[in-house]
Design an enzyme around this catalytic site. Structure first.
Site, short mmCIF file in Angstrom:
data_model
loop_
_atom_site.label_atom_id
_atom_site.label_comp_id
_atom_site.label_asym_id
_atom_site.label_seq_id
_atom_site.Cartn_x
_atom_site.Cartn_y
_atom_site.Cartn_z
N SER A 83 53.45 43.32 45.75
CA SER A 83 52.27 44.09 45.34
C SER A 83 52.52 45.58 45.51
O SER A 83 53.10 46.02 46.50
CB SER A 83 51.07 43.68 46.20
OG SER A 83 50.02 44.59 46.04
N GLU A 126 50.70 47.77 46.35
CA GLU A 126 49.99 48.35 47.49
C GLU A 126 50.65 48.02 48.83
O GLU A 126 50.06 48.23 49.89
CB GLU A 126 48.54 47.87 47.50
CG GLU A 126 47.77 48.07 46.21
CD GLU A 126 47.51 49.53 45.86
OE1 GLU A 126 48.13 50.41 46.47
OE2 GLU A 126 46.71 49.78 44.95
N HIS A 140 42.95 43.08 50.82
CA HIS A 140 42.50 44.18 49.96
C HIS A 140 41.94 43.58 48.68
O HIS A 140 42.61 42.78 48.02
CB HIS A 140 43.66 45.12 49.64
CG HIS A 140 43.36 46.05 48.48
ND1 HIS A 140 42.26 46.89 48.47
CD2 HIS A 140 43.99 46.23 47.29
CE1 HIS A 140 42.25 47.56 47.34
NE2 HIS A 140 43.28 47.18 46.59
N GLY A 185 51.41 41.29 39.88
CA GLY A 185 51.18 40.76 38.55
C GLY A 185 50.61 39.36 38.48
O GLY A 185 50.49 38.79 37.40
#
Length: 206
Positions: free
Chosen positions: A74, A76, A95, A46
């Site tokens: 995160s 991910e 990323h 966020g």
């Protein structure tokens, strides 16, 4: 002390990724291995990479448990951990969502390598299959690519972005910039080739 330095570097690289235009809004995530803790530092969810501070770096176990820091990691984090488990040589993962590279990723096309520099440094940039952001399926697809091609430094993520790795955060960042610049150059080459169909290769090279 080493952990504090890694946090500072994570902040520095996060800001470079954002200022370079390699991602937008709150997209993208960066992590780095903390070998002495058998853990990684990864930015919390966020927060824009352009606004990351040391407090936004969470210490995550290799099982995905938050060991230190406040907030949610995160979404991910799963493919970050998957890459670290698969590739012991990798110390950092970047990323992000760079525009030209995403163009090739959306088409499911491996990154063209038009220059000798890209051919030498990148070698091969395959495509990981598409899956929803933050899903276990996406983590599987990304990890699978780095396992299938153990020497790669980068992968495109279909309909999503790119993932690059390196022995340091700076190295992983440099690969990300090279991937995007290479995608840009490949696009320009394709545009020139398409606009000059009447000219022979010999005439183009004059």
């Amino acid at each position: 002390m080493k952990e504090e330095l890694l946090k500072k570097e994570l902040v520095h690289i996060s800001h470079k990724v954002y200022s370079r235009g390699l991602t937008q809004a709150t997209g993208g995530n960066i992590s780095v291995r903390v070998p002495e803790r058998d853990a990684i530092l990864i930015k919390r969810s966020g927060i824009s990479l352009g606004e990351v501070t040391k407090e936004d770096a969470l210490l995550l176990s290799m099982d995905g448990e938050v060991l230190e820091g406040y907030g949610t990691p995160s979404k991910e984090y799963r493919f970050h951990l998957g890459i670290y488990r698969t590739r012991p040589d990798v110390q950092a993962v970047v990323h992000c969502h760079p525009n030209y590279a995403i163009g090739f990723a959306c088409l499911g096309i491996e990154l063209p390598l038009p220059t000798v520099t890209a051919q030498k440094i990148l070698g091969h940039v395959p495509v990981a299959e598409a899956a929803p952001s933050g899903s276990e399926e996406l983590a599987y697809f990304v990890t699978e690519v780095f396992e299938k091609y153990p020497g790669i430094k980068a992968a495109l993520m279909k309909d999503h972005g790119i993932c690059t790795v390196g022995p340091s955060l700076e190295a992983a960042y440099n690969i990300a910039t090279l991937v995007e610049d290479t995608a840009n150059q490949a696009f320009i080459k394709m545009q020139i080739q398409a606009s000059l169909p009447q000219l022979s290769k010999k005439e183009v090279m004059k």
